[in-house]
Design an enzyme around this catalytic site. Structure first.
Site, short mmCIF file in Angstrom:
data_model
loop_
_atom_site.label_atom_id
_atom_site.label_comp_id
_atom_site.label_asym_id
_atom_site.label_seq_id
_atom_site.Cartn_x
_atom_site.Cartn_y
_atom_site.Cartn_z
N ASP A 98 3.65 -40.95 11.54
CA ASP A 98 4.54 -39.81 11.40
C ASP A 98 5.97 -40.21 11.03
OD1 ASP A 98 4.32 -40.80 14.05
OD2 ASP A 98 5.35 -39.06 14.88
N HIS A 187 8.38 -47.55 23.83
CA HIS A 187 7.27 -46.76 23.26
C HIS A 187 5.94 -47.52 23.29
CE1 HIS A 187 5.56 -43.44 21.20
NE2 HIS A 187 5.38 -44.06 20.05
#
Length: 330
Positions: A98, A187
């Site tokens: 993304d 992350h």
């Protein structure tokens, strides 16, 4: 009548291809000052009805810095008044789809619209491999169009790569007007792939310190003390946010269950930022304005409910970002 209409359409097509390319290559003069434009505010690779995939633009005295290149970034740049050919530097926070699927169009359209000055691409380990593969993918189109643009430089020559391997805060660029720093975020801290030929996956937050103020872009991340310190005193924090209830409901609705559901929800809870954790981080860091983007949420989530939850912890200004929102800096 039919022949006339076809003739007009043919003329319109020529104008659309040739005339705007000369104008677009010049770009719109940027006003003195600094501002942030949210180009894409969706989170996650699936398509969204009303949000493009993640990308943000920060402009400082006419210099244009792109953070991430999600799908549709080229169109969004044009809508924001910045042709792809006029981006000065692109920084990738990490290499999830993304954040990178718009890279091919960004590179190809920049070349086609007359780019002559290189646009470096900076990012974590793996960026060089990604850019090399992207350039290979657009090579056929370059060969086809070259007969119409024989004087253009080789497309690949315009996009040099700089891989940066960052853990603790590191200054990547510092001149009289802009200082860009990076820090590794969390992350990939708990759930991640095995190391690749380029090393372990990394994800970064970026900070811009300018004469007009400072801005931090979290990238995708969970909370951490280093990130909180990195955000200290920022005038604007552009942050991702996750809505766990709507995400869970969406996953269950498409049949996700058992261990698969547990793994995905653990990733969402610990490797993204809930309103409570984001609010606490922004408040502790003394952030002035918190701008929400990269909404990791189910289809029917309510942005204002996230704002309300944040407001119980964070006492500064909160902006629930939408595509093409502009936030002045300073």
């Amino acid at each position: 009548m039919i022949l006339a209409r076809r003739h007009l359409l043919r003329l319109a097509g020529v104008a659309a291809v040739t005339l705007p390319m000369r104008g677009w290559a010049q770009g719109k003069p940027a006003a003195k000052g600094a501002r942030i434009t949210l180009l894409g505010t969706a989170g996650g690779p699936p398509p969204h009805f009303d949000r493009s995939q993640p990308a943000s633009l920060i402009e400082v005295d006419g210099r244009r810095f792109l953070i991430d290149a999600g799908e549709n970034v080229g169109q969004q740049l044009m809508r924001a008044g910045t042709p792809p050919s006029q981006v000065d530097l692109t920084l990738l926070t990490h290499l999830h789809w993304d954040h990178t699927l718009g890279l091919d169009y960004l590179l190809a359209s920049g070349w086609m619209m007359g780019r002559s000055k290189p646009m470096p691409i900076w990012g974590p380990p793996g960026t060089r491999k990604l850019v090399d593969a992207t350039l290979a993918a657009v090579d056929i189109g370059e060969d086809i169009f070259r007969s119409q643009a024989p004087g253009r430089p080789p497309l690949a020559s315009l996009y040099p790569v700089r891989e940066v391997d960052v853990s603790t805060p590191q200054v990547l660029m510092d001149d009289k007007d802009v200082r860009i720093s990076a820090v590794a975020n969390t992350h990939f801290a708990q759930i991640h792939a095995a190391p690749h030929d380029y090393g372990a996956d990394k994800s970064y937050a970026y900070r811009f310190d300018t004469p007009y103020g400072s801005a931090v872009f979290t990238g995708d991340t969970g909370p951490s003390a280093p990130l909180t310190q990195f955000c200290h005193g920022a005038d604007v924090l552009v942050s991702e946010i996750v809505d766990l209830p709507s995400i869970r409901a969406g996953l269950v609705a498409v049949g996700t269950q058992g261990a698969a559901l547990d793994t995905l929800m653990a990733h969402m809870e610990f490797q993204h930022l809930t309103p409570e954790k984001l609010g606490a981080m922004a408040q502790e860091a003394g952030v002035k304005t918190l701008v929400l983007t990269h909404f990791v949420a189910g289809r029917n989530f309510d942005p204002q409910a996230l704002v309300a939850a944040l407001g119980r912890v964070f006492k500064g200004r909160i902006v629930a970002g939408k595509d093409l929102d502009v936030i002045p800096l300073g």
